[in-house]
Design a protein around this motif. Structure first.
Motif, PDB file in Angstrom:
ATOM      1  N   LEU A  52       0.823  -1.210   0.000  1.00  0.00           N
ATOM      2  CA  LEU A  52       0.000   0.000   0.000  1.00  0.00           C
ATOM      3  C   LEU A  52       0.859   1.263   0.000  1.00  0.00           C
ATOM      4  N   LEU A  53       1.944   1.247   0.772  1.00  0.00           N
ATOM      5  CA  LEU A  53       2.842   2.405   0.797  1.00  0.00           C
ATOM      6  C   LEU A  53       3.487   2.629  -0.569  1.00  0.00           C
ATOM      7  N   LEU A  54       3.946   1.537  -1.194  1.00  0.00           N
ATOM      8  CA  LEU A  54       4.575   1.657  -2.505  1.00  0.00           C
ATOM      9  C   LEU A  54       3.583   2.132  -3.554  1.00  0.00           C
ATOM     10  N   CYS A  55       2.367   1.589  -3.501  1.00  0.00           N
ATOM     11  CA  CYS A  55       1.350   2.014  -4.457  1.00  0.00           C
ATOM     12  C   CYS A  55       0.989   3.478  -4.232  1.00  0.00           C
ATOM     13  N   GLY A  56       0.924   3.897  -2.971  1.00  0.00           N
ATOM     14  CA  GLY A  56       0.657   5.296  -2.670  1.00  0.00           C
ATOM     15  C   GLY A  56       1.745   6.198  -3.212  1.00  0.00           C
ATOM     16  N   ALA A  57       3.013   5.778  -3.062  1.00  0.00           N
ATOM     17  CA  ALA A  57       4.126   6.568  -3.574  1.00  0.00           C
ATOM     18  C   ALA A  57       4.071   6.663  -5.098  1.00  0.00           C
ATOM     19  N   LEU A  58       3.763   5.539  -5.746  1.00  0.00           N
ATOM     20  CA  LEU A  58       3.658   5.534  -7.204  1.00  0.00           C
ATOM     21  C   LEU A  58       2.523   6.437  -7.671  1.00  0.00           C
ATOM     22  N   SER A  59       1.408   6.390  -6.955  1.00  0.00           N
ATOM     23  CA  SER A  59       0.283   7.250  -7.330  1.00  0.00           C
ATOM     24  C   SER A  59       0.626   8.714  -7.111  1.00  0.00           C
ATOM     25  N   PRO A 117      -7.699  -0.604  -8.558  1.00  0.00           N
ATOM     26  CA  PRO A 117      -7.383  -2.018  -8.789  1.00  0.00           C
ATOM     27  C   PRO A 117      -6.741  -2.701  -7.588  1.00  0.00           C
ATOM     28  N   LEU A 118      -5.839  -1.983  -6.889  1.00  0.00           N
ATOM     29  CA  LEU A 118      -5.156  -2.588  -5.750  1.00  0.00           C
ATOM     30  C   LEU A 118      -6.125  -2.908  -4.621  1.00  0.00           C
ATOM     31  N   ILE A 119      -6.935  -1.929  -4.218  1.00  0.00           N
ATOM     32  CA  ILE A 119      -7.857  -2.157  -3.099  1.00  0.00           C
ATOM     33  C   ILE A 119      -8.899  -3.206  -3.463  1.00  0.00           C
ATOM     34  N   TYR A 120      -9.375  -3.172  -4.693  1.00  0.00           N
ATOM     35  CA  TYR A 120     -10.324  -4.196  -5.149  1.00  0.00           C
ATOM     36  C   TYR A 120      -9.720  -5.590  -4.979  1.00  0.00           C
ATOM     37  N   THR A 121      -8.479  -5.761  -5.412  1.00  0.00           N
ATOM     38  CA  THR A 121      -7.815  -7.064  -5.318  1.00  0.00           C
ATOM     39  C   THR A 121      -7.595  -7.471  -3.866  1.00  0.00           C
ATOM     40  N   LEU A 122      -7.166  -6.546  -3.020  1.00  0.00           N
ATOM     41  CA  LEU A 122      -6.902  -6.850  -1.618  1.00  0.00           C
ATOM     42  C   LEU A 122      -8.181  -7.215  -0.863  1.00  0.00           C
ATOM     43  N   VAL A 123      -9.274  -6.512  -1.133  1.00  0.00           N
ATOM     44  CA  VAL A 123     -10.537  -6.822  -0.458  1.00  0.00           C
ATOM     45  C   VAL A 123     -11.019  -8.217  -0.843  1.00  0.00           C
ATOM     46  N   ILE A 124     -10.937  -8.555  -2.125  1.00  0.00           N
ATOM     47  CA  ILE A 124     -11.338  -9.887  -2.579  1.00  0.00           C
ATOM     48  C   ILE A 124     -10.470 -10.955  -1.919  1.00  0.00           C
ATOM     49  N   ALA A 125      -9.149 -10.697  -1.853  1.00  0.00           N
ATOM     50  CA  ALA A 125      -8.234 -11.670  -1.256  1.00  0.00           C
ATOM     51  C   ALA A 125      -8.493 -11.847   0.241  1.00  0.00           C
ATOM     52  N   ALA A 164     -17.283 -13.993  -2.583  1.00  0.00           N
ATOM     53  CA  ALA A 164     -18.706 -14.270  -2.350  1.00  0.00           C
ATOM     54  C   ALA A 164     -19.231 -13.675  -1.047  1.00  0.00           C
ATOM     55  N   SER A 165     -18.356 -13.117  -0.204  1.00  0.00           N
ATOM     56  CA  SER A 165     -18.791 -12.526   1.068  1.00  0.00           C
ATOM     57  C   SER A 165     -19.482 -11.187   0.819  1.00  0.00           C
ATOM     58  N   PRO A 166     -20.269 -10.703   1.782  1.00  0.00           N
ATOM     59  CA  PRO A 166     -20.898  -9.381   1.605  1.00  0.00           C
ATOM     60  C   PRO A 166     -19.877  -8.276   1.325  1.00  0.00           C
ATOM     61  N   THR A 167     -18.735  -8.328   2.032  1.00  0.00           N
ATOM     62  CA  THR A 167     -17.693  -7.320   1.797  1.00  0.00           C
ATOM     63  C   THR A 167     -17.057  -7.511   0.434  1.00  0.00           C
ATOM     64  N   GLY A 168     -16.841  -8.770   0.033  1.00  0.00           N
ATOM     65  CA  GLY A 168     -16.287  -9.041  -1.287  1.00  0.00           C
ATOM     66  C   GLY A 168     -17.186  -8.565  -2.405  1.00  0.00           C
ATOM     67  N   LEU A 169     -18.489  -8.721  -2.228  1.00  0.00           N
ATOM     68  CA  LEU A 169     -19.437  -8.260  -3.238  1.00  0.00           C
ATOM     69  C   LEU A 169     -19.439  -6.735  -3.359  1.00  0.00           C
ATOM     70  N   ALA A 170     -19.026  -6.067  -2.287  1.00  0.00           N
ATOM     71  CA  ALA A 170     -18.939  -4.594  -2.302  1.00  0.00           C
ATOM     72  C   ALA A 170     -17.517  -4.108  -2.557  1.00  0.00           C
ATOM     73  N   ALA A 171     -16.634  -5.016  -3.014  1.00  0.00           N
ATOM     74  CA  ALA A 171     -15.215  -4.678  -3.157  1.00  0.00           C
ATOM     75  C   ALA A 171     -14.981  -3.486  -4.074  1.00  0.00           C
ATOM     76  N   MET A 172     -15.705  -3.416  -5.179  1.00  0.00           N
ATOM     77  CA  MET A 172     -15.480  -2.327  -6.118  1.00  0.00           C
ATOM     78  C   MET A 172     -15.930  -1.003  -5.512  1.00  0.00           C
ATOM     79  N   GLN A 173     -17.057  -1.000  -4.826  1.00  0.00           N
ATOM     80  CA  GLN A 173     -17.511   0.239  -4.175  1.00  0.00           C
ATOM     81  C   GLN A 173     -16.544   0.668  -3.077  1.00  0.00           C
ATOM     82  N   ILE A 174     -16.016  -0.301  -2.317  1.00  0.00           N
ATOM     83  CA  ILE A 174     -15.036   0.018  -1.281  1.00  0.00           C
ATOM     84  C   ILE A 174     -13.786   0.622  -1.913  1.00  0.00           C
ATOM     85  N   ALA A 175     -13.343   0.037  -3.018  1.00  0.00           N
ATOM     86  CA  ALA A 175     -12.156   0.549  -3.705  1.00  0.00           C
ATOM     87  C   ALA A 175     -12.375   1.975  -4.207  1.00  0.00           C
TER      88      ALA A 175
END
Length: 270
Positions: free
Chosen positions: A5-12, A29-37, A42-53
Motif C-alpha cells: 500500500l505504501l509503494l502504491c501510494g508513492a507511485l500514485s 485495482p489494488l484495493i479491489y484485489t486486496l478486499v477480494i483476497a 462471495a462474502s458481503p464485503t467481497g461483493l462490495a469490493a469495487m464500491q469500497i475501492a
C-alpha cells in the motif's frame, strides 16, 4: 500488505504530479484485489469490493490532489482561469456520480472502469491533438458549455473513483495546453470531486451491505486510506522538483502507456 500500500501510494503520488492521475488508476485495482483476497469474492464485503475501492480511492484523492495542486501552484504551472469554469459543473456532477455508484452492481462498476480506460486510450492515440500539441482554438468555449462538460466529468469521475484526469487532460491538451499545464489543471479539478464524492459515500454507505465494520468508515477502508496517503506524500514530495522538465512529446506518449498498464491490471484482477 502495508509495504504494498505504501509503494502504491508513492507511485500514485508520482503520477499525480506528472500525469494528473494516480489515486484512482492505481488504488482502485489494488484495493479491489486486496478486499477480494481478504474477505472472499462471495462474502458481503467481497461483493462490495469495487464500491469500497472507489470510496477509499476518492477519500485518498482529497489529500493527493490537494498536495499536488499546491506544488503545481508554487511552480507556476496552473492556469486558474481555465480551471474555475469547470469546477462549477464538477461539484453537482460528482455528487450524482457517487450516489449512483452506491446502488450499482460491483462488477458493473468494474466493467465501466475498464471500458472508460480503453476509450480514453483509443482517443489519445487515434484522435489528433493529443500526442502532438494542438493549437489553441480560435473561439472560446462558453461558460455554460464548459460547466456542462465539468458536470459530465464530475459524474463519471465520482462514479469510478478516478478523479476525472483522463477527461480533463485530453480536453485541456486539445485546447492548446502543454502536457505540464494539462496535467497540472487535472489536480484542482479532482479536488472538489474527491471532497463531494467522499461526503456522499459517508452519508449513503449504510445502504451498502458488507461495509461499516471494524476498520471502515462507511465504505472507506480507513487503514488502506492512511497508508496510501502516507505513500502519496512521499511520492509527491520527491517528484515535485521535476514539474515541467519532461519533454512535451515524451510526456504525451507515456500517458496512454500508463493507462494501458492500469487496464491490464484491472482485467487480471477480475
Amino acid at each position: 500488505m502495508i509495504t504494498l500500500l505504501l509503494l502504491c501510494g508513492a507511485l500514485s503520488g508520482v503520477t499525480t504530479v506528472l500525469f494528473g492521475f494516480g489515486g484512482g488508476f492505481f488504488t482502485v485495482p489494488l484495493i479491489y484485489t486486496l478486499v477480494i483476497a481478504q474477505y472472499g469474492a462471495a462474502s458481503p464485503t467481497g461483493l462490495a469490493a469495487m464500491q469500497i475501492a472507489v470510496a477509499t480511492s476518492t477519500c485518498v484523492m482529497i489529500f493527493s490532489a490537494g498536495l499536488s495542486t499546491l506544488h503545481h501552484h508554487r511552480a507556476g504551472s496552473l492556469d486558474w482561469r481555465s480551471v474555475r469554469p469547470l469546477v462549477v459543473g464538477i461539484i453537482p456532477g460528482a455528487a450524482l456520480g457517487a450516489a449512483c455508484a452506491i446502488g450499482l452492481n460491483g462488477d458493473l462498476v468494474r466493467y465501466a472502469f475498464i471500458a472508460y480506460l480503453l476509450i480514453t486510450i483509443a482517443d489519445c492515440l487515434l484522435r489528433p491533438g493529443f500526442l502532438r500539441r494542438a493549437p489553441a482554438p480560435s473561439q472560446q468555449v462558453s461558460g455554460g458549455a464548459t460547466a456542462g462538460i465539468g458536470g459530465i466529468i464530475g459524474l463519471i469521475a465520482a462514479l469510478l473513483g478516478v478523479g476525472g484526469s483522463v477527461m480533463t487532460v485530453p480536453l485541456m491538451r486539445r485546447r492548446g495546453a502543454s502536457m505540464t499545464g494539462a496535467t497540472a489543471m487535472a489536480n484542482p479539478l479532482s479536488l472538489p470531486m474527491a471532497v463531494i464524492g467522499t461526503l456522499v459515500w459517508l452519508a449513503m454507505a449504510r445502504h451498502l451491505p458488507g461495509t461499516g465494520g471494524p476498520g471502515f468508515i462507511g465504505a472507506i477502508n480507513l487503514r488502506a486510506a492512511l497508508l496510501l496517503a502516507a505513500g502519496a506524500w512521499v511520492g509527491i514530495s520527491l517528484t515535485s522538483r521535476f514539474i515541467g522538465r519532461l519533454p512535451d512529446a515524451v510526456h504525451a506518449r507515456i500517458y496512454p502507456l500508463l493507462l494501458a498498464l492500469v487496464t491490464a491490471v484491472m482485467v487480471v484482477a477480475g
